[in-house]
Design an enzyme around this catalytic site. Structure first.
Site, short mmCIF file in Angstrom:
data_model
loop_
_atom_site.label_atom_id
_atom_site.label_comp_id
_atom_site.label_asym_id
_atom_site.label_seq_id
_atom_site.Cartn_x
_atom_site.Cartn_y
_atom_site.Cartn_z
N TYR A 130 33.72 40.43 38.46
CA TYR A 130 34.86 39.63 38.02
C TYR A 130 36.09 40.12 38.77
CZ TYR A 130 31.96 37.76 34.25
OH TYR A 130 30.97 37.12 33.53
N GLU A 131 37.00 39.20 39.10
CA GLU A 131 38.12 39.55 39.99
C GLU A 131 39.05 40.59 39.38
OE1 GLU A 131 39.71 35.70 40.73
OE2 GLU A 131 40.80 35.61 38.85
N SER A 132 38.91 40.86 38.09
CA SER A 132 39.73 41.90 37.45
C SER A 132 39.35 43.29 37.94
CB SER A 132 39.57 41.83 35.94
OG SER A 132 38.19 41.85 35.58
N GLY A 133 38.29 43.41 38.74
CA GLY A 133 37.92 44.71 39.30
C GLY A 133 36.64 45.30 38.73
#
Lengths: 269, 257, 269, 257
Positions: B50-53
């Site tokens: 997920y792009e949140s890391g």
């Protein structure tokens, strides 16, 4: 050297009308309390930078604090629109809002470039998108080794960067744990930095030698604000209030209901 | 009256396209449902990013945002957002980018920015987020969309994320070496780009869906593959796992879907 | 997906004569055992990349494995010279050594650029130094926003990157803790990667959600080699053998004594 | 016969120039001795940064390498090396860069690369390491050198780290806004750049050192400030703390100094 002050004092000292301000925290540790204090102090004409404006900027925009927004994704995560943001862009209410729009990759790189003291960030991005046709925010550089053309975006350099974090020690060293987003970059890229924390402790007790710790000497002001990220969350302290994010859709859809809610829950507190 | 819904068929069909070896950059909504369904059924080692890391997240419930705490706690590691986009996405480590489309054209170009004119939009959409680079940096891209003439249009008002460009040739022209959209899954059918033209054509119809259903629901003059197949219906296991997942999610988010 | 193999097998499969090879680890977790295996397998004409060649490359250079060295600081930390490196540069013994020299900042940025899939790295560096006069390894780009001229160096893209780390779990996820240096960048920038670890465990037990963990699916081969970093150290496992670093000065100063030492301690094992 | 050595005087004099508010990028050897002496005496809150990524290190013994484990264990945090050079050094967070000089000229230009011709060096030195960017990115630079005609030379064979350039004007010409070398401490004296010319001139002589001692030990025609002072001798505390530190270090490293 970080000074421990009240939230009211921190915002009064560091946020002025017309400033370029970033309240960051990528879907975690969103500094809502600081945003509400900026609203209460009636700041105007701010340029607001944030990858995901989220509810905190929907509220600040709806209360007329902002002249311009620099962002990369302006929705209510998993719910839908940010209605105050849309009302400002679509109808200029309560005041017209200029927007500068990027992709997440470019925004993240612009934060890293700002923290690195570089004037711009380099990325293989924006290829084939209409975003490159919007003004000159995206430029290009040619690789002096391969000849490849790459995208360039200007580094973020706000007047003040504001974040929320789990805790600080007495020297003002701040621990960020979990989804660390661009918290460190925001502090280091900004001319001044304000941090709100859940608590101050004698020993920071960072779980790892490599935990994300922002040294106190890089921070200007720290305010202790338990719950300062609600309805966002603080990993290890309280969860995200997902129901409120859903309720916000109805609250923010109607101008009057929004104003009433802000009066009752932000102004009148 | 079938024992599953069209959106369920869409999620199941999308999930089936994922394998244990894939590293998937996951968007919220149907993509996240499909990726987690795959992980909980035939692809337990599918890597979700997920792009949140969060790398290798194994959420117990569907996240409402791409940054829910559950993602970080179940991940192999959580990195900063600049690292996520530089080392992992731009670094070419993602095999499949999974995107939802508010508005899409026959060449898989996606608009999530504005309906109408950019400066005077009739509807201001959220914008690009991670999608513009997901569309060009991932090995290939899967897209899900609810099939309607408002979603699948003749011409997108704005190209937020590149498919094959206005004429199907843009990736070539720009020297982009990743594949781009290789699969589109809607609630009516699956589509793939046609060899040569890169135009999306119907490959499989979901059970009970007719060609005219698809034609009526598509904003461009949609074309069909020479051999159009039928999507196998959801299995009992697929439906059970998906419904359990959504029930757990609803309970956890207090009414979220 | 990382495959667990013997060190002998890992090096035999992934290191070939003429390859561009990086054994990294910034003053910590230096992969000595892997370097010794490369020496035992008699590899030749390697281009060796490493910020601090340290004793591991002094040994490989002294044994004639290298044709070229890319580095930024070639000394014996706190002790003095790397005598085998000097003998190769000053006298071409045992074989001539081509060198490509950078600053630490440029090397670190070149690693980050390689991991980021970019063709080059951007830095405000090399200003006023004679290093810019050595060939075309340092070029320049102009900021399209400010007009500032900045230095550019080509990204590192080795054929194989080799690191040592504390431990791996059964899926091949690797934990690096303490001075993490450029371990992650080396794995991600390299076409293939080999990791030696102190141990394999059922649960990685990373101390923090943000600990440096390199996912197994980015690694090609993992070999379990307890003590694989000696005389360097593995934080939490064993300390740096500072005395040996001092003894090395005398051992490496004399060609014959060096050859004897290598025969007794590396070849004949 | 004084009760301290010339190298001890050098370390003490260098340590005195550091304050609690400084953030110091520390090189190994005399710089590290001076920084830790300052931290253990008058500047307990001095922030020490080693290029290995350790920020706020408080080592109990002097590190032999800039990456000893003690540095990480006592640090506020340990970051990756790319972050160290990008966010912290290039980011302008360091007030003082502390360098040792193998060979230096009257304008504070340092050579740690080669003696003789670069392609056929008579002596191949270690090279630049962090120094080339420390010299230009830190607010100011302190330099220590053992005072001899071989170290302080008329002309450096190679500029590894910029002082004020060959003619004292190079920083201006390149638009470099940091101060560069503001203090040089040797075992004989302290020097500072002269207003206007940026040439290093003698400011203070260490106790018992004469002008002719300095003239004989300097490779260029060294000049003196109008008012040359005398460096206050090491205090009992300074000597005790320094000697304890070096004794602890020797014990820990088995013969290291």
């Amino acid at each position: 050297m970080a000074e421990f002050v009240s939230l009211q004092e921190a915002i009064a000292s560091w946020v002025t009308d017309g400033d370029v301000v970033a309240l960051e925290g990528f879907t975690h540790l969103i500094p809502f309390a600081a945003g509400h204090e900026i609203i209460r102090q009636g700041r105007r004409d701010l340029t607001l930078i944030r990858m995901t404006p989220d509810l905190v900027y929907d509220q600040m925009i709806g209360m007329g604090c902002a002249r311009k927004l620099v962002f990369s994704w302006g929705g209510n995560p998993g719910v839908g629109s940010l209605h105050r943001f849309r009302d400002a862009v679509e109808n200029g209410h309560p005041v017209p809002l200029e927007i500068e729009e990027h992709s997440h990759a470019a925004m993240a790189d612009a934060w890293a470039a700002g923290a690195s003291g570089l004037p711009f960030a380099l990325l293989r991005g924006y290829r084939g998108t209409s975003l490159t046709e919007l003004g000159s925010t995206v430029r290009s550089v040619t690789c002096p080794f391969t000849g490849e053309e790459l995208a360039a975006v200007a580094a973020h350099r706000p007047d003040v960067g504001i974040i929320h974090a789990q805790r600080a020690d007495r020297r003002g060293n701040v621990l960020v744990e979990g989804i660390v987003g661009i918290q460190k970059e925001t502090v280091l890229a900004s001319a001044a930095s304000v941090v709100t924390v859940e608590e101050v402790v004698d020993e920071l007790a960072a779980p790892s030698l490599n935990s994300v710790v922002i040294p106190g000497w890089t921070i200007d002001a720290i305010a202790v604000v338990p719950g300062g990220a609600r309805p966002s969350y603080a990993h290890g302290y309280y969860p995200r209030d997902n129901s409120f994010y859903q309720e916000w859709d109805a609250i923010s859809r109607d101008r009057n209901r929004f104003d009433r809610w802000m009066q009752q829950n932000v102004i009148g507190t | 009256m079938s024992e599953w819904t069209a959106p369920e068929m869409m999620v199941v069909a999308a999930a089936r396209a994922l394998t244990n070896d894939d590293v998937c950059f996951v968007g919220i909504g149907t993509p996240s449902e499909a990726c987690n369904l795959a992980r909980l059924t035939h692809a337990p080692h599918l890597t979700l990013i997920y792009e949140s890391g969060t790398i290798g997240a194994r959420p117990d419930v569907l996240p409402l945002s791409i940054g829910d705490g559950d993602l970080s706690e179940t991940a192999v590691t959580t990195v900063s957002v600049p690292e996520m986009f530089r080392y992992w996405l731009q670094g070419g480590r993602i095999t499949i980018g999974f995107l939802g489309a508010a508005q899409m054209d026959r060449f898989g170009n996606i608009n999530t920015t504005v309906i109408g004119d950019y400066d005077r939009p009739s509807v201001r959409l959220p914008g690009g987020g991670g999608a513009p680079e997901i569309a060009t940096s991932c090995g290939e891209v899967f897209i899900t969309a609810s099939h309607s003439p408002r979603a699948l249009v003749e011409k997108v008002d704005f190209i937020t994320s590149l498919g094959f460009g206005r004429d199907g040739r843009e990736r070539e022209r720009l020297g982009i070496t990743t594949k781009g959209p290789t699969l589109v899954v809607t609630d009516l059918c699956t589509m793939r780009p046609e060899q040569g033209t890169n135009e999306l054509i119907v490959e499989n119809l979901h059970p009970g869906v007719s060609r005219s259903d698809v034609i009526d629901a598509t904003g461009w003059k949609v074309r069909f593959a020479d051999q159009v197949g039928e999507t196998p219906p959801p299995t009992v296991e697929e439906l059970e796992v998906l419904r359990d997942l959504k029930a757990r999610t609803e309970a956890a988010h207090g009414g979220a879907s």
